[in-house]
Design an enzyme around this catalytic site. Structure first.
Site: not given
Ligand code: TGC
Ligand code: FAD
Length: 405
Positions: A111, A150, A182, A260, A264, A384, A386, A388
Site C-alpha cells: 500500500s 485523498g 481512510w 486508480l 488497481r 480501490e 470494492t 462488487d
Molecule cells: P461514471 O459515470 O462511470 O464516470 C464518470 C466520469 O469518469 C470517467 N471514468 C474514467 N476515466 C478514466 N478511467 C477510468 N477508469 C474511468 N472510470 C470512469 C468517465 O468516463 C466519466 O467521464 P466524463 O468525462 O464522461 O464525466 O462514474 P460513476 O460516478 O457512475 O462511478 C463509476 C464507479 C462506481 C465505477 C467509480 O466511481 C468507482 O470506481 N468507484 C470506486 C471508488 C474507488 O475505487 N475508490 C478508491 C479510492 S482510493 C483507494 O482506495 C486507495 S487504497 C490504496 C492502497 O492503500 O493501496
Molecule cells: P461503501 O461505498 O459504503 O460500500 C459499502 C458496501 O456497499 C460495499 O459492499 C459496496 O460494494 C456496496 N455498494 C456500494 N455501492 C453499491 C452499488 N452501487 N451497488 C451495489 N453495491 C454497492 N481511499 C482513498 O481515497 N485513499 C486511500 O489511500 C485509501 N486507503 C484505504 C485504506 C484502507 C485500509 C481502507 C479500508 C480503505 C481505503 N480507502 C482509501 C477507501 C476505500 O477506497 C473505500 O473504503 C472503498 O472505496 C469503499 O468505500 P466505503 O468504505 O465507503 O464503502
C-alpha cells in the site's frame, strides 16, 4: 521504539523466509532478464528488510516510517515514471513484479509503495505542470517525501463523484474545506493529492502540503487489517492552497479514475504475491508436519488443497502477464483491470483460508504469515473499488448498462 532488534525470534524469522515462487507454466520464460533481476532484488530486499520484522510491526500496529527511504533507494516508488523525474523508467511488468514481491511480504507495505507511485507520483506526472513535476517527483521517488491520495470521504466511498470537499477561488489562492477518510499514509505524509470540487462542481486535483494552516491528518486506530500501514483522515479547515498547487492537466472524475487504473493494476500483482506466500508456507508445512506417522502432505485432502491453490496461482500469473503486456502497449481497459484485481484478490483470500487450515492451530499464530495476509486482504478486497463495484464495472462492459445507480 527499536524496529530492528535481532532477538531470537527475529533470527528464526530470517531463517524461515525461504520463499520461492511457483512456476508450473514456465511464465518466467515470458520475462526478460531485466524483469527477473528486478524481481530478485526486490525479493532479497523483502527477505532482509520486511520479513524479519513484519509480524512484530503488525502485532504492534506500527508503521515503520524508515521503510519509506529504503523503498526509495530500491526503486519501489513510481517504477514507470521516467528517470528524469525520479521514477524508475521501467515497464508495467516490472512494476507488477515489484508490487508482487512487496505484497508477498505484506499488503500494507505494498500500500505504501503503490499509493506513492500510482496515486501521488502518477497524477503529478500525468496532470501536473512542469514546475510541479520538478518540485515533487524527485523527492517522492527517492523517499525523501511521503505522499497520500485523498478521494474517499466519510459519506462518499464507492461513489466518489458525490464528494463534498470543495475549494473556492479567492483571487490569489484557493480556500479548501472538507474531509477525506481512510487515507493510506496520511498520518505521516508530507504531501497529499486531494480531489475536490470547485464552485461549478467540477472535480480537480490539488497538492496540499503538511504545515499548511488548517490542514490536519488524524490517524485511524483499531484496524484488524493492514496494521503495519498508517491510515488516517485528511481534514481541511479553510486551508489556503496556492494557485500553483492545482493540477492543471485534467479535471473531472476521470482524472482520479485514471490513477486508480494504475494502482488497481499493481494490486492485481500484489494480491498474487500474498497468495504465493500463503501457498509456499502451506506447501512447506504440509511436508514437515507429521500426523498419523506421515507428513500431512501425503493425505489426498491436503494435496487437493495445494493443487487447487497452485491452479489458481498459475491462472493469475498468466492473467497478470497478459494484462502487463496490454498496459505496456497502452491498450489495457478499465474492465480488464477490474477483472484482474477482482479475481486475484478473491483467489488470494481463498488460498489464505485454505492455507490456514493446512497449518492447523499454528495457522492462527504470528509464527506463520497466513492470518496477517488474510486480514490484510480484507482491506485489499474493499479499497480501490470494492469487490462488487468491480463486478458492476464488468457487468457494464458486458451489457453496456450501468447498474451502479
Ligand atoms: P461514471 O459515470 O462511470 O464516470 C464518470 C466520469 O469518469 C470517467 N471514468 C474514467 N476515466 C478514466 N478511467 C477510468 N477508469 C474511468 N472510470 C470512469 C468517465 O468516463 C466519466 O467521464 P466524463 O468525462 O464522461 O464525466 O462514474 P460513476 O460516478 O457512475 O462511478 C463509476 C464507479 C462506481 C465505477 C467509480 O466511481 C468507482 O470506481 N468507484 C470506486 C471508488 C474507488 O475505487 N475508490 C478508491 C479510492 S482510493 C483507494 O482506495 C486507495 S487504497 C490504496 C492502497 O492503500 O493501496
Ligand atoms: P461503501 O461505498 O459504503 O460500500 C459499502 C458496501 O456497499 C460495499 O459492499 C459496496 O460494494 C456496496 N455498494 C456500494 N455501492 C453499491 C452499488 N452501487 N451497488 C451495489 N453495491 C454497492 N481511499 C482513498 O481515497 N485513499 C486511500 O489511500 C485509501 N486507503 C484505504 C485504506 C484502507 C485500509 C481502507 C479500508 C480503505 C481505503 N480507502 C482509501 C477507501 C476505500 O477506497 C473505500 O473504503 C472503498 O472505496 C469503499 O468505500 P466505503 O468504505 O465507503 O464503502
Amino acid at each position: 521504539m527499536a524496529t530492528h532488534t535481532l532477538d531470537k525470534k527475529t533470527v528464526k524469522s530470517l531463517k524461515q523466509d525461504a520463499f520461492d515462487h511457483p512456476d508450473l507454466y514456465a511464465v518466467d520464460s515470458l520475462l526478460t532478464a531485466e524483469h527477473k533481476l528486478i524481481r530478485s532484488s526486490i525479493r532479497d530486499f523483502v527477505k532482509r528488510e520486511i520479513s524479519p520484522y513484519i509480524e512484530d510491526w503488525a502485532q504492534r500496529a506500527h508503521f515503520p516510517y524508515e521503510i519509506v527511504k529504503k523503498f526509495g533507494d530500491i526503486g519501489a516508488f513510481g517504477p514507470t515514471i521516467p528517470l528524469e523525474y525520479g521514477g524508475g523508467g521501467l515497464d508495467y511488468i516490472s512494476y507488477g513484479l515489484i508490487m508482487q514481491e512487496v505484497e508477498r511480504g505484506d499488503s500494507g507495505m505494498r500500500s505504501t509503495a503503490s499509493v506513492q507511485g500510482s496515486l501521488v507520483m502518477y497524477p503529478i506526472y500525468k496532470f501536473g505542470s512542469e514546475a510541479q513535476r520538478k518540485k515533487y517527483l524527485p523527492k517522492l521517488g527517492s523517499g525523501e517525501w511521503l505522499g497520500c491520495f485523498g478521494l474517499t470521504e466519510p459519506d462518499h466511498g464507492s461513489n466518489p463523484g458525490g464528494m463534498v470537499t470543495n475549494f473556492k477561488d479567492m483571487g490569489d489562492h484557493y480556500l479548501l474545506n472538507g474531509a477525506k477518510m481512510w487515507i493510506s499514509n496520511s498520518p505521516k505524509a508530507d504531501v497529499a493529492v486531494v480531489w475536490a470540487k470547485n464552485e461549478e462542481g467540477r472535480i480537480h486535483g490539488l497538492i496540499v502540503e503538511r504545515g499548511m494552516p488548517g490542514f490536519s491528518t488524524p490517524e485511524t486506530h483499531g484496524k484488524w487489517s493492514l496494521r503495519a500501514s498508517a491510515t488516517g483522515e485528511l481534514v481541511f479547515d479553510n486551508v489556503k492552497v496556492p494557485k500553483e498547487n492545482l493540477l492543471p492537466g485534467k479535471s473531472g472524475l476521470g482524472a482520479p479514475m485514471m490513477c486508480l487504473d494504475s494502482a488497481r493494476y499493481g494490486i492485481a500483482w500484489g494480491a498474487l504475491g500474498a497468495a504465493m506466500d500463503c501457498y509456499d508456507s502451506a506447501r512447506r508445512y504440509a511436508l514437515e508436519r507429521i500426523q498419523f506417522g506421515k507428513p500431512i502432505g501425503s493425505f489426498q485432502l491436503i494435496q487437493k488443497k495445494l493443487a487447487e491453490m497452485l491452479t489458481e496461482i498459475t491462472k493469475a500469473q498468466l492473467l497478470n502477464w497478459r494484462l502487463g503486456t496490454l498496459m505496456n502497449e497502452g491498450k489495457a481497459t478499465t474492465a480488464q483491470i477490474s477483472l484482474a484485481k477482482r479475481n486475484n484478490i478473491e483467489i488470494a483470500l481463498d488460498i489464505a483460508r485454505e492455507a490456514r487450515q493446512i497449518h492447523g492451530g499454528m495457522g492462527i499464530t504470528g509464527e506463520y504469515p497466513i492470518m496477517r495476509h488474510m486480514a490484510n486482504l480484507e482491506s485489499v478486497l474493499t479499497y480501490e473499488g470494492t469487490h462488487d463495484i468491480h463486478l458492476l464495472i464488468l457487468g457494464k462492459e458486458i451489457t453496456g448498462i450501468q447498474a451502479f445507480v
